[in-house]
Design a protein around this motif. Structure first.
Motif, PDB file in Angstrom:
ATOM      1  N   THR A 112       3.427  10.443 -19.766  1.00 30.82           N
ATOM      2  CA  THR A 112       2.153  11.113 -20.043  1.00 30.82           C
ATOM      3  C   THR A 112       1.012  10.214 -19.594  1.00 30.82           C
ATOM      4  N   ASP A 113       0.096  10.795 -18.844  1.00 28.87           N
ATOM      5  CA  ASP A 113      -1.095  10.074 -18.380  1.00 28.87           C
ATOM      6  C   ASP A 113      -2.320  10.628 -19.084  1.00 28.87           C
ATOM      7  N   VAL A 114      -3.170   9.729 -19.559  1.00 32.18           N
ATOM      8  CA  VAL A 114      -4.480  10.141 -20.069  1.00 32.18           C
ATOM      9  C   VAL A 114      -5.512   9.608 -19.080  1.00 32.18           C
ATOM     10  N   TYR A 115      -6.257  10.512 -18.449  1.00 29.11           N
ATOM     11  CA  TYR A 115      -7.259  10.125 -17.453  1.00 29.11           C
ATOM     12  C   TYR A 115      -8.624   9.981 -18.109  1.00 29.11           C
ATOM     13  N   TYR A 116      -9.366   8.951 -17.696  1.00 29.47           N
ATOM     14  CA  TYR A 116     -10.680   8.632 -18.278  1.00 29.47           C
ATOM     15  C   TYR A 116     -11.772   8.669 -17.210  1.00 29.47           C
ATOM     16  N   ILE A 139       5.959  12.737  -0.646  1.00 26.60           N
ATOM     17  CA  ILE A 139       6.770  11.871   0.219  1.00 26.60           C
ATOM     18  C   ILE A 139       5.958  10.601   0.441  1.00 26.60           C
ATOM     19  N   GLU A 140       6.573   9.471   0.173  1.00 30.97           N
ATOM     20  CA  GLU A 140       5.828   8.210   0.170  1.00 30.97           C
ATOM     21  C   GLU A 140       6.509   7.129   1.003  1.00 30.97           C
ATOM     22  N   LEU A 141       5.678   6.301   1.594  1.00 33.31           N
ATOM     23  CA  LEU A 141       6.158   5.081   2.253  1.00 33.31           C
ATOM     24  C   LEU A 141       5.285   3.931   1.781  1.00 33.31           C
ATOM     25  N   LEU A 147      -5.674   1.625 -12.510  1.00 26.75           N
ATOM     26  CA  LEU A 147      -6.787   2.149 -11.717  1.00 26.75           C
ATOM     27  C   LEU A 147      -6.264   2.429 -10.307  1.00 26.75           C
ATOM     28  N   LYS A 148      -6.475   3.668  -9.873  1.00 28.33           N
ATOM     29  CA  LYS A 148      -5.981   4.078  -8.550  1.00 28.33           C
ATOM     30  C   LYS A 148      -7.187   4.468  -7.715  1.00 28.33           C
ATOM     31  N   PHE A 149      -7.331   3.853  -6.543  1.00 30.19           N
ATOM     32  CA  PHE A 149      -8.553   4.092  -5.753  1.00 30.19           C
ATOM     33  C   PHE A 149      -8.213   4.067  -4.259  1.00 30.19           C
ATOM     34  N   ILE A 160       0.858  -1.194   0.000  1.00 28.89           N
ATOM     35  CA  ILE A 160       0.000   0.000   0.000  1.00 28.89           C
ATOM     36  C   ILE A 160       0.890   1.239   0.000  1.00 28.89           C
ATOM     37  N   GLU A 161       0.512   2.195  -0.860  1.00 31.46           N
ATOM     38  CA  GLU A 161       1.301   3.432  -0.951  1.00 31.46           C
ATOM     39  C   GLU A 161       0.656   4.490  -0.051  1.00 31.46           C
ATOM     40  N   VAL A 162       1.411   4.935   0.945  1.00 30.55           N
ATOM     41  CA  VAL A 162       0.936   6.034   1.797  1.00 30.55           C
ATOM     42  C   VAL A 162       1.723   7.261   1.374  1.00 30.55           C
ATOM     43  N   LYS A 182       2.008  11.788   1.062  1.00 29.01           N
ATOM     44  CA  LYS A 182       1.527  13.143   1.355  1.00 29.01           C
ATOM     45  C   LYS A 182       2.156  14.070   0.323  1.00 29.01           C
ATOM     46  N   LYS A 183       1.308  14.964  -0.217  1.00 31.40           N
ATOM     47  CA  LYS A 183       1.792  15.909  -1.229  1.00 31.40           C
ATOM     48  C   LYS A 183       2.071  17.260  -0.582  1.00 31.40           C
ATOM     49  N   PHE A 184       3.088  17.937  -1.083  1.00 28.73           N
ATOM     50  CA  PHE A 184       3.456  19.267  -0.599  1.00 28.73           C
ATOM     51  C   PHE A 184       3.743  20.150  -1.801  1.00 28.73           C
ATOM     52  N   LYS A 203      -4.521  22.513   4.696  1.00 30.56           N
ATOM     53  CA  LYS A 203      -5.510  21.709   3.969  1.00 30.56           C
ATOM     54  C   LYS A 203      -4.764  20.875   2.925  1.00 30.56           C
ATOM     55  N   ARG A 204      -5.404  19.849   2.503  1.00 36.57           N
ATOM     56  CA  ARG A 204      -4.751  18.920   1.586  1.00 36.57           C
ATOM     57  C   ARG A 204      -4.264  19.630   0.320  1.00 36.57           C
ATOM     58  N   THR A 205      -3.022  19.373  -0.063  1.00 36.24           N
ATOM     59  CA  THR A 205      -2.459  19.988  -1.265  1.00 36.24           C
ATOM     60  C   THR A 205      -3.118  19.378  -2.504  1.00 36.24           C
ATOM     61  N   ARG A 206      -3.517  20.255  -3.431  1.00 33.17           N
ATOM     62  CA  ARG A 206      -4.155  19.733  -4.644  1.00 33.17           C
ATOM     63  C   ARG A 206      -3.183  18.880  -5.444  1.00 33.17           C
TER      64      ARG A 206
HETATM   65  C1  V4E Z   1      -5.223   9.944  -6.291  1.00 31.13           C
HETATM   66  C2  V4E Z   1      -5.707  11.124  -7.029  1.00 31.13           C
HETATM   67  C3  V4E Z   1      -5.594  11.270  -8.380  1.00 31.13           C
HETATM   68  C4  V4E Z   1      -4.996  10.310  -9.361  1.00 31.13           C
HETATM   69  C5  V4E Z   1      -3.610  10.707  -9.644  1.00 31.13           C
HETATM   70  O1  V4E Z   1      -2.881  10.414  -8.523  1.00 31.13           O
HETATM   71  P1  V4E Z   1      -1.558  11.248  -8.188  1.00 31.13           P
HETATM   72  O2  V4E Z   1      -0.968  10.631  -6.967  1.00 31.13           O
HETATM   73  O3  V4E Z   1      -1.863  12.697  -8.140  1.00 31.13           O
HETATM   74  O4  V4E Z   1      -0.716  10.986  -9.495  1.00 31.13           O
HETATM   75  P2  V4E Z   1       0.759  10.417  -9.658  1.00 31.13           P
HETATM   76  O5  V4E Z   1       1.132  10.626 -11.080  1.00 31.13           O
HETATM   77  O6  V4E Z   1       1.651  11.072  -8.642  1.00 31.13           O
HETATM   78  O7  V4E Z   1       0.572   8.903  -9.359  1.00 31.13           O
HETATM   79  P3  V4E Z   1       1.709   7.815  -8.992  1.00 31.13           P
HETATM   80  O8  V4E Z   1       2.684   7.805 -10.134  1.00 31.13           O
HETATM   81  O9  V4E Z   1       2.332   8.272  -7.696  1.00 31.13           O
HETATM   82  O10 V4E Z   1       0.900   6.553  -8.856  1.00 31.13           O
HETATM   83  S1  V4E Z   1      -6.232  12.758  -8.845  1.00 31.13           S
HETATM   84  C6  V4E Z   1      -6.685  13.135  -7.309  1.00 31.13           C
HETATM   85  N1  V4E Z   1      -6.335  12.195  -6.448  1.00 31.13           N
HETATM   86  C7  V4E Z   1      -6.628  12.309  -5.061  1.00 31.13           C
HETATM   87  C8  V4E Z   1      -6.690  13.724  -4.560  1.00 31.13           C
HETATM   88  C9  V4E Z   1      -7.735  14.108  -3.761  1.00 31.13           C
HETATM   89  N2  V4E Z   1      -8.689  13.218  -3.429  1.00 31.13           N
HETATM   90  N3  V4E Z   1      -7.815  15.371  -3.273  1.00 31.13           N
HETATM   91  C10 V4E Z   1      -6.849  16.261  -3.572  1.00 31.13           C
HETATM   92  C11 V4E Z   1      -6.946  17.661  -3.063  1.00 31.13           C
HETATM   93  N4  V4E Z   1      -5.800  15.926  -4.350  1.00 31.13           N
HETATM   94  C12 V4E Z   1      -5.710  14.665  -4.838  1.00 31.13           C
END
Ligand code: V4E
Length: 198
Positions: free
Chosen positions: A31-35, A138-140, A58-60, A2-4, A6-8, A169-172
């Motif tokens: 390049t990612d194409v989102y659907y 930053i990921e663990l 698929l990321k969920f 599992i990937e934990v 936090k974005k900054f 607040k959560r970073t976009r």
């Molecule tokens: C999880 C998520 C999205 C899908 C893209 O994930 P992300 O981690 O941003 O992409 P990337 O390229 O770093 O994936 P990796 O290569 O690490 O697998 S788009 C939005 N989210 C979640 C999310 C949320 N729920 N709220 C906010 C404010 N930001 C992001």
């Protein structure tokens, strides 16, 4: 696993401080194409279907792991059969065709240049996105859900030690930022569905 994460959103000096003494693992561009469907059926559920390097992923979110929408832990499925099973669609024929026939259409194309580092067991991704957004993750990786909270706390401690400000607040993420800039109706649909200001 599992990937934990936090974005900054960081300044250059903060990134330099964090990566000082880190092991540089390389740079890659992808390049990612989102659907999604036109009524945002997947993204409203914080579920993200993308085509990366010719493969659907698929990321969920992991149920119950996203405390206050701040702590994020996501699972990823990276094989076509798994994606079909999770989405409840038949797995015969090319996935791209099945998705199109069921109304899944591309809504964002995003190119990222990612520099990867490793420091004290943490993975650090510094992402530069083609529409001008810079993001640090930053990921663990943890083997089980009961370790998610502790991992998240370790990430915050690691950032604090390196004087990286913890956002209130959560970073976009980059896709959210892309939608804010390019597709306000999709962006607002997510704010309404999730009950938060993004
Ligand atoms: C999880 C998520 C999205 C899908 C893209 O994930 P992300 O981690 O941003 O992409 P990337 O390229 O770093 O994936 P990796 O290569 O690490 O697998 S788009 C939005 N989210 C979640 C999310 C949320 N729920 N709220 C906010 C404010 N930001 C992001």
């Amino acid at each position: 696993m599992i990937e934990v994460e936090k974005k900054f959103a960081v300044q250059k000096d903060e990134l330099a401080r964090l990566t000082h003494g880190a092991r540089f693992l390389g740079e890659k561009k992808f390049t990612d194409v989102y659907y999604d469907t036109v009524d945002y059926a997947l993204t409203k559920k914080d579920t993200w279907l993308r085509l990366r390097a010719g493969k659907f992923e698929l990321k969920f979110p992991i149920a119950g792991a996203n405390e206050g929408r701040d702590m994020t832990a996501y699972d990823e499925i990276e094989d076509d059969a798994g994606v079909c099973a999770k989405l409840g669609i038949p797995s015969s024929g090319p996935l791209e065709k099945s998705l199109a026939s069921l109304g899944y259409v591309p809504f964002a194309t995003i190119t990222t240049t990612r520099s990867k580092y490793e420091k004290e067991g943490f993975h650090i991704d510094a992402d530069e996105v083609d529409f001008g957004y810079t993001l640090l993750e930053i990921e663990l990786m943890v083997p089980s859900e009961d370790q998610i909270k502790a991992a998240y706390r370790r990430i915050l401690d690691f950032a604090t030690v390196h004087r990286i400000p913890i956002p209130e607040k959560r970073t976009r993420g980059k896709v959210i930022e892309y939608l804010r800039m390019n597709n306000p109706s999709h962006f607002h649909a997510l704010e309404i569905a999730w009950g938060v200001e993004l």
